[in-house]
Design an enzyme around this catalytic site. Sequence first.
Site, mmCIF file in Angstrom:
data_model
loop_
_atom_site.group_PDB
_atom_site.id
_atom_site.type_symbol
_atom_site.label_atom_id
_atom_site.label_comp_id
_atom_site.label_asym_id
_atom_site.label_seq_id
_atom_site.Cartn_x
_atom_site.Cartn_y
_atom_site.Cartn_z
ATOM 1 C CG HIS A 1 -9.496 -5.158 1.212
ATOM 2 N ND1 HIS A 1 -9.626 -3.791 1.212
ATOM 3 C CD2 HIS A 1 -10.296 -5.618 0.224
ATOM 4 C CE1 HIS A 1 -10.499 -3.428 0.271
ATOM 5 N NE2 HIS A 1 -10.923 -4.528 -0.342
ATOM 6 C CD GLU B 1 -8.399 1.316 2.264
ATOM 7 O OE1 GLU B 1 -9.480 0.705 2.208
ATOM 8 O OE2 GLU B 1 -7.419 0.905 2.900
ATOM 9 C CG HIS C 1 -15.664 -6.544 6.868
ATOM 10 N ND1 HIS C 1 -15.278 -5.705 7.879
ATOM 11 C CD2 HIS C 1 -14.593 -6.641 6.039
ATOM 12 C CE1 HIS C 1 -14.039 -5.301 7.667
ATOM 13 N NE2 HIS C 1 -13.592 -5.850 6.566
ATOM 14 C CG HIS C 2 -15.176 -13.039 7.737
ATOM 15 N ND1 HIS C 2 -15.276 -14.234 7.069
ATOM 16 C CD2 HIS C 2 -16.331 -12.889 8.447
ATOM 17 C CE1 HIS C 2 -16.452 -14.795 7.358
ATOM 18 N NE2 HIS C 2 -17.110 -13.997 8.178
ATOM 19 C CD GLU C 3 -9.264 -6.248 9.280
ATOM 20 O OE1 GLU C 3 -9.497 -5.549 8.284
ATOM 21 O OE2 GLU C 3 -8.185 -6.876 9.420
ATOM 22 C CD GLU D 1 -6.874 -2.596 0.147
ATOM 23 O OE1 GLU D 1 -7.274 -1.468 0.382
ATOM 24 O OE2 GLU D 1 -6.437 -3.341 1.036
ATOM 25 C CD GLU E 1 -3.096 -1.289 1.962
ATOM 26 O OE1 GLU E 1 -3.290 -0.317 2.703
ATOM 27 O OE2 GLU E 1 -3.815 -2.299 1.964
HETATM 28 C C1 NOJ Z 1 -8.550 -1.900 5.400
HETATM 29 C C2 NOJ Z 1 -9.391 -2.207 4.212
HETATM 30 O O1 NOJ Z 1 -8.699 -1.958 3.015
HETATM 31 C C3 NOJ Z 1 -10.638 -1.369 4.297
HETATM 32 O O2 NOJ Z 1 -11.419 -1.526 3.141
HETATM 33 C C4 NOJ Z 1 -11.400 -1.749 5.537
HETATM 34 O O3 NOJ Z 1 -12.518 -0.895 5.681
HETATM 35 C C5 NOJ Z 1 -10.525 -1.626 6.785
HETATM 36 N N1 NOJ Z 1 -9.274 -2.267 6.594
HETATM 37 C C6 NOJ Z 1 -11.201 -2.245 7.999
HETATM 38 O O4 NOJ Z 1 -11.269 -3.629 7.825
HETATM 39 CA CA CA Z 2 -6.267 -1.762 2.785
#
Ligand code: NOJ
Ligand code: CA
Length: 698
Positions: A476, A501, A406-408, A495, A168
């Site tokens: 991502h 973003e 969404h799975h962060e 991503e 990034e």
């Molecule tokens: C980074 C991701 O690229 C973004 O899309 C997301 O909203 C945030 N992390 C939170 O998970």
């Molecule tokens: Ca990101």
Amino acid sequence: MKYLFATVLIMMMNSVFSSDFYSPNGNIKLTVTLEEGQIYYFVSFKQKIVIKNSRLQIETEKEGQILNDLVETSSTSKTIDELWNPILGEQSEIRNHCIEVMKVFEQKNSGIKTIITFRLYNHGIAFRYEFPLQKNLNYFNIKNEQTEFRLTGNHKAFWLPADFDSQEYSYSEGRISDIDNNTIDLNNGIALKSIPSRFAVQSPLMMKTDDGIYLNIFEAAVDNYPVMHLSVDKANFAFTSLLPSNPLGIKAYLQTPAKTPWRTILLADNAANLLESNIILNLNEPCKIENTDWIKPVKYVGIWWEMHVGLSTWDYKGSKSAHSFYQEETVQTKHGATTENAMRYIDFAEKHQFDAVLIEGWNIGWEDWFGNWKEDVFDFTTPYPDFDLPKIASYAQSKGVKLIMHHETSGSASNYERHLDRAFNLMKEYQYPAVKTGYVGKIIPRGEYHDGQTMVNHYHHIVKRAAEYQIVVNSHESSRPTGMHRTWPNYIAAEAARGNEFNGWSIGNPPAHETILPFTRLLGGPMDYTPGIFEIKMNVYDSSKSFQVHTTLAKQLALYVTMYSPLQMAADLPENYERYADAFQFIKDVALDWQKSIYLHAEPGDYLVVARKEKIGERWFIGAITDENDREINLGFSFLDKEKTYEATIYSDSPEAHWQTNPKAYTIRKINITQQSSLKLQLAPGGGAAISLKPLNN
Ligand code: NOJ
Ligand code: CA
């Protein structure tokens, strides 16, 4: 005399065996030599050397260097010429046409056999190391791969600093001799900074020679192996593969039969040809999913940008906005993923016929997700009390709108794997067909990198398990794709580069960024760039912020065409789309899956013009973008059906538009277009144009 005699003697001792191979059209010549028992290759394009004699070497933990002291035991070649149909893609049919050369080598003392397979395409070459099943090499550990790419000059390069945890960054543009990670601003984003060397870059590495040859070093089909970065020897314009290690200092654990990813060198004297080449996809294996009916393009909106601009938060208490993660400041606001807000987005999606709604911050854990490096932040199944999952899911179903889960993971891959079945079962129960995964932060298991073998296998594991559940995956912060979506088309996007973003909460992406991505990141697969930000300046949300999107509004529309992806977000807030409803129409109309794509004009770092015809139907869409310079584009339409007249809707920058001073100045006009037509498009600095063409019923 004495000198001459010595040279002749050395030549006799140094047995040099060499063989030449040509691409199907004869433009590329590959020479492979065995010199003093070591393998070298060099490449020329249209009679000019582009890769000088470069060595291939693999070092294992126990056996040491296995590619010296070699004899060649066989060499075979064949032509591959086949057509195949991607499930989703830029074309409905792709030709895989190349010459494949297989050379088998044996190390004299150890008897270890290694095969090097080369493929010669009209726009590039590829090669990989293969280790057949053999008694001399069974379980083995790669300690080092030293694949060389020795270039012929100090080419112009578009590079990202090698970082085993993140891509990034924005691109640096300069000469090979300028590469120095100490000179770039590493604080210009969220990059994790696992930078192995001052003099190393990421692949794909895009270059251009002074005599106009476009040259790209990349890889394809990265599986069970780490991602390839490149260290640079600036004095000799030479790059060598650089792979992340695991905590034990091993790059890859392998067991024969095994093979490395393909190392690729794309070559063209016209930048558009490089984008049309399909080499990376062709080097991947055919689709492994039998029934693919459930894999569909996805156009979506989401509870997302409002967190990034600081209007709401992922966490329940409403005290951690994107600004607090990325800028280390706390803003008291409100939780975004509430039942009421989810229903508002579902209504919006239904009204404008979007396929799906993404909802982030729906599950417990966000109080802790960033910077704590905790093992088990999320369980991926427990909603916050203000998120009524059953109600939201049945509301979405009643409106014909899908939900995107969404799975962060906050980097804890091991935690995600532990919860995966429960998490996917919950998705099935509530009919979520798609998941967005995320890997923000340091990786757990500790000591692993985002780009290491363990994590490459993790991303694949998730995609394969998701296929069993008929779930499509958008990841991502994962490693950048290398064409695996051919084999696993449910890997719908990733991503793995600096997305839109960054414009919301950092100095952002310079106007040239989107003109470079197609020549780098996008070569490996679709990107979830999240275009469509209409409210360009962030001081609208917070007067103290000077952040902004570095494009005009019209360019945001063009990105839906220039950045191929079967998954596309309309990323801005519903209220901003209601305000610019006429421009929003383009996002509603644009197709996501294509019968053909034609790259009309292209120059990395400068501009890109693409025309695409939808897969089912007769509409065409054109996207044109420029960097920070304004530009006039002369468009021809020879690709259109000569029998038809099309109604073109042209969304373009107004004459006074400028990404910085006047980004929202756009015009929309309708004209009739035929195959004979021509059109001048004026692109503003940081600007673009988007056109939709619909045949008239005549
Ligand atoms: C980074 C991701 O690229 C973004 O899309 C997301 O909203 C945030 N992390 C939170 O998970
Ligand atoms: Ca990101």
